[in-house]
Scaffold this motif. Structure first.
Motif, PDB file in Angstrom:
ATOM      1  N   PRO A   1      92.175  87.209  -8.092  1.00  0.00           N
ATOM      2  CA  PRO A   1      92.809  87.094  -9.412  1.00  0.00           C
ATOM      3  C   PRO A   1      94.270  86.682  -9.280  1.00  0.00           C
ATOM      4  CG  PRO A   1      91.518  89.104  -9.260  1.00  0.00           C
ATOM      5  CD  PRO A   1      91.594  88.540  -7.870  1.00  0.00           C
TER       6      PRO A   1
ATOM      7  N   PHE B   1     101.817  91.752 -13.680  1.00  0.00           N
ATOM      8  CA  PHE B   1     100.451  91.384 -13.320  1.00  0.00           C
ATOM      9  C   PHE B   1     100.076  91.995 -11.968  1.00  0.00           C
ATOM     10  CE2 PHE B   1      97.349  88.850 -11.088  1.00  0.00           C
ATOM     11  CZ  PHE B   1      96.401  88.533 -12.047  1.00  0.00           C
ATOM     12  N   ASP B   2     100.944  91.840 -10.985  1.00  0.00           N
ATOM     13  CA  ASP B   2     100.678  92.362  -9.641  1.00  0.00           C
ATOM     14  C   ASP B   2     100.542  93.877  -9.655  1.00  0.00           C
ATOM     15  OD1 ASP B   2     100.468  91.971  -6.728  1.00  0.00           O
ATOM     16  OD2 ASP B   2     102.391  93.018  -6.654  1.00  0.00           O
TER      17      ASP B   2
ATOM     18  N   LEU C   1      97.146  94.903 -11.232  1.00  0.00           N
ATOM     19  CA  LEU C   1      96.028  94.577 -10.355  1.00  0.00           C
ATOM     20  C   LEU C   1      96.004  95.476  -9.128  1.00  0.00           C
ATOM     21  CD1 LEU C   1      93.658  92.621  -9.847  1.00  0.00           C
ATOM     22  CD2 LEU C   1      95.266  91.173  -8.578  1.00  0.00           C
TER      23      LEU C   1
ATOM     24  N   ARG D   1      93.354  96.180 -12.627  1.00  0.00           N
ATOM     25  CA  ARG D   1      93.273  95.522 -13.932  1.00  0.00           C
ATOM     26  C   ARG D   1      93.718  94.067 -13.786  1.00  0.00           C
ATOM     27  NH1 ARG D   1      93.489  97.842 -19.248  1.00  0.00           N
ATOM     28  NH2 ARG D   1      93.968  96.300 -20.836  1.00  0.00           N
ATOM     29  N   ASN D   2      92.877  93.135 -14.174  1.00  0.00           N
ATOM     30  CA  ASN D   2      93.156  91.709 -14.036  1.00  0.00           C
ATOM     31  C   ASN D   2      93.840  91.186 -15.293  1.00  0.00           C
ATOM     32  OD1 ASN D   2      93.218  88.999 -13.446  1.00  0.00           O
ATOM     33  ND2 ASN D   2      91.006  88.733 -13.319  1.00  0.00           N
ATOM     34  N   SER D   3      95.149  91.131 -15.262  1.00  0.00           N
ATOM     35  CA  SER D   3      96.002  90.673 -16.359  1.00  0.00           C
ATOM     36  C   SER D   3      96.033  91.710 -17.485  1.00  0.00           C
ATOM     37  CB  SER D   3      95.536  89.313 -16.895  1.00  0.00           C
ATOM     38  OG  SER D   3      96.549  88.725 -17.703  1.00  0.00           O
TER      39      SER D   3
ATOM     40  N   LYS E   1      90.783  90.798 -18.157  1.00  0.00           N
ATOM     41  CA  LYS E   1      89.815  89.727 -17.938  1.00  0.00           C
ATOM     42  C   LYS E   1      90.459  88.464 -17.383  1.00  0.00           C
ATOM     43  CE  LYS E   1      87.160  91.441 -21.907  1.00  0.00           C
ATOM     44  NZ  LYS E   1      86.631  91.100 -23.262  1.00  0.00           N
ATOM     45  N   GLY E   2      91.678  88.597 -16.877  1.00  0.00           N
ATOM     46  CA  GLY E   2      92.366  87.434 -16.315  1.00  0.00           C
ATOM     47  C   GLY E   2      92.985  86.522 -17.342  1.00  0.00           C
TER      48      GLY E   2
END
Length: 294
Positions: free
Chosen positions: A8, A52-53, A56, A61-63, A67-68
């Motif tokens: 991701p 974001f990092d 994740l 958690r992706n974004s 859900k990215g």
């Protein structure tokens, strides 16, 4: 190619409103593009990446949406606009009024993170009264954790201050808020004295016309509870204590009118589920008792 999986990665877009009120403005930097000459653009781009990092790495958690999804922000909104907010699609930042508030690019990480996470982690909570204060607190807590994560600070090394990057030159104040000691962040002629409450004995009963029923005032109570739990548990606050608060906030078990007591009981239940009936659960319960919620 079949069987190839990519890790991701953020999808950042930074816009410039040109000091007008039209959103989103002109796209000035997209994901993977180099730095611009505008320090605010670069600072917000980097802050989005750090947030974001953090999400994740710490919680998988992706974004923001999990859900990215893309992360968008608009800078230089309106003339002398002294605020930062999430409009439902993107982060929007003014430049400050230059008198009390002036956004400084090098210190904006926690301000950006707080506005990003306010509605992301608690999309169903009503934003007024005690429930709104809980929502505000959770955003403050995870903004502080993003800052601590970026600096590699443990709970006992962190300053637990938020909003130092929004104060104009000449304002003699530590920050906008202190999670460790609500009510002590500032006491300055142009700002007055920090009115945040640190415990339920000083809970401020306010009308909706006053700070949406005290959402910024009473958020100091759960903020301090987290600080007390995190420093008692020790280590990196985004790990055990942050995991408890994150799981509670994203569990789907909070009603839209959740109270401090509701959230306190839920964090205790999560702590027990994750770590049993040992030190972690004791630290969480003691923290909520100290601030008078339990």
């Amino acid at each position: 190619m079949a069987g190839v999986h990519t890790a991701p990665a953020p999808r950042r877009e930074i816009y410039d409103a040109g000091n007008k009120d039209s959103l989103p403005g002109t796209l000035v930097r997209s994901e993977g593009e180099g730095a611009t000459e505008d320090e605010m653009v670069n600072a917000v781009y980097n802050a989005l990446g750090t947030t974001f990092d953090f999400l994740l790495t710490a919680y998988g958690r992706n974004s923001l949406d999990g859900k990215g999804g893309p992360m968008q922000a608009t800078v230089h909104y309106r003339e002398k606009f002294a605020n930062v907010f999430w409009d439902g699609e993107r982060l929007v930042l003014g430049d400050g009024d230059g008198t009390i508030f002036q956004l400084r690019p090098r210190d904006l990480l926690d301000v950006v993170a707080a506005s990003l996470l306010k509605e992301i982690l608690n999309p169903t909570l009503q934003y007024f009264g005690e429930t709104g204060a809980l929502c505000e607190s959770i955003a403050d807590i995870f903004a502080s954790l993003v800052k601590q994560y970026s600096l590699g600070q443990s709970a006992d090394q962190a300053d637990w201050l938020l909003g130092t990057g929004m104060l104009a030159p000449g304002i003699k104040a530590k920050a906008l808020r202190s999670l460790a000691a609500p009510g002590t962040a500032y006491d300055a002629p142009r700002m007055g004295k920090d009115p945040q409450s640190a415990d339920m004995d000083h809970y401020a009963e306010m009308s909706l016309q006053q700070d949406n029923g005290g959402v910024h005032i009473n958020s100091g109570i759960p903020n301090r509870a987290f600080y007390l739990a995190a420093t008692a548990i020790g280590g990196n606050a985004w790990e055990k204590t942050g995991r408890i608060w994150y799981d509670a906030a994203t569990s789907g078990k909070l009603s839209e009118e959740a109270t401090f007591v509701d959230f306190a009981k839920l964090t205790a239940a999560v702590a027990e589920d994750l770590y049993g009936t040992g030190d972690e659960l004791e630290a969480v319960n003691n923290a909520w008792k100290t601030v008078g919620v339990l």
